[in-house]
Motif scaffolding. Structure first.
Motif, PDB file in Angstrom:
ATOM      1  N   ALA A  15       0.836  -1.206   0.000  1.00 54.66           N
ATOM      2  CA  ALA A  15       0.000   0.000   0.000  1.00 54.66           C
ATOM      3  C   ALA A  15       0.871   1.256   0.000  1.00 54.66           C
ATOM      4  O   ALA A  15       0.559   2.239  -0.690  1.00 54.66           O
ATOM      5  N   ASP A  16       1.970   1.230   0.739  1.00 54.37           N
ATOM      6  CA  ASP A  16       2.891   2.380   0.764  1.00 54.37           C
ATOM      7  C   ASP A  16       3.537   2.601  -0.604  1.00 54.37           C
ATOM      8  O   ASP A  16       3.635   3.745  -1.079  1.00 54.37           O
ATOM      9  N   ILE A  21       3.661   5.475  -5.884  1.00 58.53           N
ATOM     10  CA  ILE A  21       3.469   5.399  -7.339  1.00 58.53           C
ATOM     11  C   ILE A  21       2.363   6.346  -7.772  1.00 58.53           C
ATOM     12  O   ILE A  21       2.494   7.074  -8.769  1.00 58.53           O
ATOM     13  N   ASP A  22       1.266   6.384  -7.022  1.00 58.09           N
ATOM     14  CA  ASP A  22       0.160   7.297  -7.349  1.00 58.09           C
ATOM     15  C   ASP A  22       0.619   8.753  -7.303  1.00 58.09           C
ATOM     16  O   ASP A  22       0.252   9.557  -8.162  1.00 58.09           O
ATOM     17  N   ASN A  23       1.431   9.097  -6.306  1.00 60.98           N
ATOM     18  CA  ASN A  23       1.953  10.464  -6.211  1.00 60.98           C
ATOM     19  C   ASN A  23       2.874  10.790  -7.390  1.00 60.98           C
ATOM     20  O   ASN A  23       2.818  11.887  -7.950  1.00 60.98           O
ATOM     21  N   LEU A  28       3.900  13.344 -12.681  1.00 64.60           N
ATOM     22  CA  LEU A  28       4.187  13.212 -14.114  1.00 64.60           C
ATOM     23  C   LEU A  28       3.119  13.912 -14.962  1.00 64.60           C
ATOM     24  O   LEU A  28       3.453  14.611 -15.926  1.00 64.60           O
ATOM     25  N   ILE A  29       1.862  13.729 -14.606  1.00 71.16           N
ATOM     26  CA  ILE A  29       0.776  14.370 -15.358  1.00 71.16           C
ATOM     27  C   ILE A  29       0.903  15.883 -15.279  1.00 71.16           C
ATOM     28  O   ILE A  29       0.784  16.580 -16.301  1.00 71.16           O
TER      29      ILE A  29
END
Length: 108
Positions: A15-16, A21-23, A28-29
């Motif tokens: 989860a960490d 990765i989500d951050n 990147l976006i």
């Protein structure tokens, strides 16, 4: 019992990693959005002055530069080049659209 704790610990670690990765994906976006904001301004400048949408010499310099950056960062240079080529194709497409909307003929 130990196996259950190991599995719970692994899920917490997973989860960490996923949160990181989500951050990174979000960053990147936002970075790509900023890059395209800048390249749009370049497209307008080129169209205004009748410059061609593509600049093959600049593209080759950027490929060489990014390949070296990738090597230095321990990232596959071929991947970095493919990624840059994808982005550059999209930028050129935008520049062609800008030029067309400003009445500038597409340059080869």
């Amino acid at each position: 019992m130990n196996e259950e704790k190991d599995m719970a610990d692994a899920r917490t670690i997973l989860a960490d990693y996923r949160a990181s990765i989500d951050n990174i994906d979000a960053a990147l976006i936002h970075m790509l959005a900023e890059r395209f904001r800048c390249t749009k301004a370049v497209g307008v400048l080129k169209a205004t002055h009748g410059l061609p949408p593509a600049d093959p010499a600049r593209e080759q310099q950027q490929i060489a530069r990014l390949r070296q950056l990738a090597k230095d960062a321990h990232l596959d240079p071929d991947f970095a080049e493919k990624f840059l080529n994808f982005v550059v194709r999209e930028v050129i497409r935008h520049h062609e659209q800008i030029a067309a909307s400003n009445g500038v003929m597409k340059a080869g």
